[in-house]
Scaffold this motif. Structure first.
Motif, PDB file in Angstrom:
ATOM      1  N   TYR A 175      26.243 -11.008 -17.498  1.00 21.57           N
ATOM      2  CA  TYR A 175      27.301 -10.600 -18.425  1.00 21.57           C
ATOM      3  C   TYR A 175      27.051  -9.178 -18.929  1.00 21.57           C
ATOM      4  CZ  TYR A 175      30.077 -10.397 -22.702  1.00 21.57           C
ATOM      5  OH  TYR A 175      30.940  -9.997 -23.695  1.00 21.57           O
ATOM      6  N   GLU A 176      25.822  -8.907 -19.347  1.00 23.43           N
ATOM      7  CA  GLU A 176      25.510  -7.586 -19.900  1.00 23.43           C
ATOM      8  C   GLU A 176      25.698  -6.495 -18.855  1.00 23.43           C
ATOM      9  OE1 GLU A 176      21.761  -7.498 -21.944  1.00 23.43           O
ATOM     10  OE2 GLU A 176      22.142  -9.423 -22.917  1.00 23.43           O
ATOM     11  N   GLU A 177      25.357  -6.784 -17.619  1.00 22.37           N
ATOM     12  CA  GLU A 177      25.552  -5.795 -16.555  1.00 22.37           C
ATOM     13  C   GLU A 177      27.032  -5.513 -16.351  1.00 22.37           C
ATOM     14  OE1 GLU A 177      24.675  -5.192 -11.754  1.00 22.37           O
ATOM     15  OE2 GLU A 177      23.968  -6.995 -12.800  1.00 22.37           O
ATOM     16  N   MET A 178      27.846  -6.588 -16.349  1.00 27.06           N
ATOM     17  CA  MET A 178      29.282  -6.417 -16.176  1.00 27.06           C
ATOM     18  C   MET A 178      29.880  -5.584 -17.301  1.00 27.06           C
ATOM     19  SD  MET A 178      32.287  -9.308 -16.285  1.00 27.06           S
ATOM     20  CE  MET A 178      31.995  -9.546 -18.050  1.00 27.06           C
ATOM     21  N   MET A 179      29.535  -5.928 -18.559  1.00 23.64           N
ATOM     22  CA  MET A 179      30.096  -5.205 -19.683  1.00 23.64           C
ATOM     23  C   MET A 179      29.622  -3.759 -19.715  1.00 23.64           C
ATOM     24  SD  MET A 179      32.233  -7.166 -21.087  1.00 23.64           S
ATOM     25  CE  MET A 179      32.599  -6.229 -22.563  1.00 23.64           C
ATOM     26  N   ALA A 180      28.381  -3.526 -19.320  1.00 23.64           N
ATOM     27  CA  ALA A 180      27.864  -2.153 -19.279  1.00 23.64           C
ATOM     28  C   ALA A 180      28.648  -1.319 -18.273  1.00 23.64           C
ATOM     29  CB  ALA A 180      26.380  -2.168 -18.930  1.00 23.64           C
ATOM     30  N   ARG A 181      29.011  -1.928 -17.152  1.00 23.54           N
ATOM     31  CA  ARG A 181      29.774  -1.202 -16.133  1.00 23.54           C
ATOM     32  C   ARG A 181      31.158  -0.845 -16.656  1.00 23.54           C
ATOM     33  NH1 ARG A 181      30.615  -3.461 -10.631  1.00 23.54           N
ATOM     34  NH2 ARG A 181      30.938  -1.263 -10.167  1.00 23.54           N
ATOM     35  N   PHE A 182      31.808  -1.772 -17.366  1.00 22.55           N
ATOM     36  CA  PHE A 182      33.165  -1.530 -17.837  1.00 22.55           C
ATOM     37  C   PHE A 182      33.224  -0.621 -19.058  1.00 22.55           C
ATOM     38  CE2 PHE A 182      34.473  -4.921 -15.032  1.00 22.55           C
ATOM     39  CZ  PHE A 182      35.791  -4.616 -14.739  1.00 22.55           C
ATOM     40  N   THR A 183      32.137  -0.467 -19.768  1.00 27.18           N
ATOM     41  CA  THR A 183      32.171   0.339 -20.993  1.00 27.18           C
ATOM     42  C   THR A 183      31.445   1.672 -20.866  1.00 27.18           C
ATOM     43  OG1 THR A 183      30.208  -0.821 -21.836  1.00 27.18           O
ATOM     44  CG2 THR A 183      32.357  -1.706 -22.456  1.00 27.18           C
ATOM     45  N   SER A 184      30.865   1.955 -19.718  1.00 29.51           N
ATOM     46  CA  SER A 184      30.146   3.226 -19.561  1.00 29.51           C
ATOM     47  C   SER A 184      31.134   4.393 -19.575  1.00 29.51           C
ATOM     48  CB  SER A 184      29.363   3.241 -18.253  1.00 29.51           C
ATOM     49  OG  SER A 184      30.230   3.408 -17.154  1.00 29.51           O
ATOM     50  N   PRO A 185      30.683   5.581 -19.947  1.00 25.45           N
ATOM     51  CA  PRO A 185      31.586   6.744 -19.984  1.00 25.45           C
ATOM     52  C   PRO A 185      32.216   7.046 -18.625  1.00 25.45           C
ATOM     53  CG  PRO A 185      29.564   7.202 -21.187  1.00 25.45           C
ATOM     54  CD  PRO A 185      29.347   5.901 -20.488  1.00 25.45           C
ATOM     55  N   GLN A 186      31.532   6.686 -17.551  1.00 23.68           N
ATOM     56  CA  GLN A 186      32.028   6.957 -16.202  1.00 23.68           C
ATOM     57  C   GLN A 186      32.621   5.709 -15.539  1.00 23.68           C
ATOM     58  OE1 GLN A 186      28.599   7.603 -16.924  1.00 23.68           O
ATOM     59  NE2 GLN A 186      29.197   9.593 -17.788  1.00 23.68           N
ATOM     60  N   ALA A 187      32.987   4.723 -16.347  1.00 24.30           N
ATOM     61  CA  ALA A 187      33.407   3.428 -15.801  1.00 24.30           C
ATOM     62  C   ALA A 187      34.557   3.561 -14.807  1.00 24.30           C
ATOM     63  CB  ALA A 187      33.808   2.494 -16.934  1.00 24.30           C
ATOM     64  N   GLU A 188      35.596   4.317 -15.174  1.00 20.55           N
ATOM     65  CA  GLU A 188      36.760   4.404 -14.304  1.00 20.55           C
ATOM     66  C   GLU A 188      36.395   4.949 -12.923  1.00 20.55           C
ATOM     67  OE1 GLU A 188      38.294   4.563 -18.513  1.00 20.55           O
ATOM     68  OE2 GLU A 188      36.593   5.349 -17.398  1.00 20.55           O
ATOM     69  N   ALA A 189      35.630   6.036 -12.886  1.00 22.80           N
ATOM     70  CA  ALA A 189      35.266   6.648 -11.605  1.00 22.80           C
ATOM     71  C   ALA A 189      34.327   5.751 -10.803  1.00 22.80           C
ATOM     72  CB  ALA A 189      34.621   8.007 -11.846  1.00 22.80           C
ATOM     73  N   GLU A 190      33.361   5.155 -11.492  1.00 22.06           N
ATOM     74  CA  GLU A 190      32.375   4.333 -10.793  1.00 22.06           C
ATOM     75  C   GLU A 190      32.988   3.045 -10.255  1.00 22.06           C
ATOM     76  OE1 GLU A 190      29.301   3.820 -13.641  1.00 22.06           O
ATOM     77  OE2 GLU A 190      28.460   5.835 -13.333  1.00 22.06           O
ATOM     78  N   LEU A 191      33.849   2.412 -11.041  1.00 26.64           N
ATOM     79  CA  LEU A 191      34.490   1.177 -10.589  1.00 26.64           C
ATOM     80  C   LEU A 191      35.438   1.448  -9.420  1.00 26.64           C
ATOM     81  CD1 LEU A 191      35.222  -0.429 -14.073  1.00 26.64           C
ATOM     82  CD2 LEU A 191      33.641  -1.304 -12.345  1.00 26.64           C
TER      83      LEU A 191
END
Length: 313
Positions: A90-106
């Motif tokens: 869960y924490e990994e998922m939320m970290a991915r969606f809330t990181s400053p670069q989330a849009e580009a990385e996802l």
């Protein structure tokens, strides 16, 4: 112990992992209208406003709502411990969606999946659509918790979804970027970085957070031409029959490229009108919980008696 939550609150569970970090408002006094048509319209308006707290209060009579809320909160307090694996995932998922670069990385991670999807579905989509429709309709018909009217409604929605689903829609990169941006923005706004925080939410805060998530899901869906607010704005309720404390309301609304309709059985409780199925589901949840508690109490009481008998021997 069963951890199933009240059935009428299932929509909130879809977004239980999201939460609002702002201060809570004091609950407003909300009562269902004394007219079945107005009651249906009130439910649709609450969903249109992303207000799941108001939706829940319009869904059940005050006493039943209070008892359902107590059951939810009791099950939250007695929930099984979170496993380290679930917490980390869960924490990994939320970290991915809330990181400053989330849009580009996802989007970067999604790109090869979209390319693979494009290459693999060529010429196979009609067969995949047919198989998907058969599977979804079979699942609806096999669901024992759905009434006949709900199954008919579900089949109509599935038919619309199957017609709408096209490879070009899902592989459109611009749409994907818009949807990802909406979901990432929502995850940042609600700010629940750990599973422990999400799992600890009592019912009212969970529904508040669910409303925030619902707004984000609507935005993501709109990127793919699925305007759920348009559907809710277009809800029409028409009284079909009324006798004493029972009524039937025909509900229709636009969904994608067609008009969907279903009959909704309503009952009057404490002067307000409510979905008969919603009340039945909530009462069934409470009865099952009471039976579980009684069985657990009987088992606990039997244990000392067995020990005494063994000592006497």
């Amino acid at each position: 112990m069963s951890r199933k939550l009240p059935a009428w609150g299932l929509l909130a569970l879809l977004s239980l992992t999201l939460a609002l970090g702002a201060c809570r408002r004091e609950p407003e006094a909300v009562t269902a209208p004394g007219n079945p048509v107005a009651a249906v319209e009130g439910l649709a308006k609450a969903l249109r406003d992303n207000d799941l707290v108001r939706y829940s209060r319009l869904s059940l009579p005050p006493d039943l709502h209070a008892r359902s809320e107590a059951l939810w909160n009791q099950r939250v307090a007695q929930a099984e411990p979170i496993t380290p694996e679930d917490a980390a995932e869960y924490e990994e998922m939320m970290a991915r969606f809330t990181s400053p670069q989330a849009e580009a990385e996802l989007m970067r991670d999604l790109e090869p999946k979209l390319a693979k999807f494009e290459s693999e579905v060529q010429g196979q989509w009609p067969m995949m659509q047919a198989a998907g429709g058969m599977f979804l309709n079979a699942a609806i018909q096999a669901n024992t918790e759905l009434s006949p009217a709900e199954k008919t409604h579900g089949a109509e929605v599935v038919s619309s979804l199957i017609a709408w689903a096209q490879p070009a829609l899902f592989t459109d990169r611009k749409r994907a970027r818009t949807a990802i941006a909406a979901l990432a923005s929502t995850a940042r706004e609600v700010d629940l970085p750990t599973l422990a925080q999400a799992r600890a939410l009592p019912m009212m805060p969970a529904l508040e957070k669910g409303g925030i998530a619902l707004a984000g899901v609507k935005q993501a869906a709109k990127a793919y031409d699925m305007d759920l607010d348009r559907s809710l704005d277009g809800v029409k309720a028409e009284l079909v029959s009324s006798e004493g404390d029972n009524a039937t309301v025909k509900v229709s609304y636009p969904f994608l490229d067609r008009e969907v309709s279903f009959d909704l059985a309503m009952v009057r409780r404490d002067g307000g009108w409510y979905s008969a199925d919603t009340i039945a589901q909530a009462e069934r949840e409470l009865a099952e919980a009471a039976a579980e508690a009684k069985a657990a109490g009987s088992g606990a009481a039997a244990a000392p008696a067995d020990d005494s008998a063994a000592s006497a021997d």
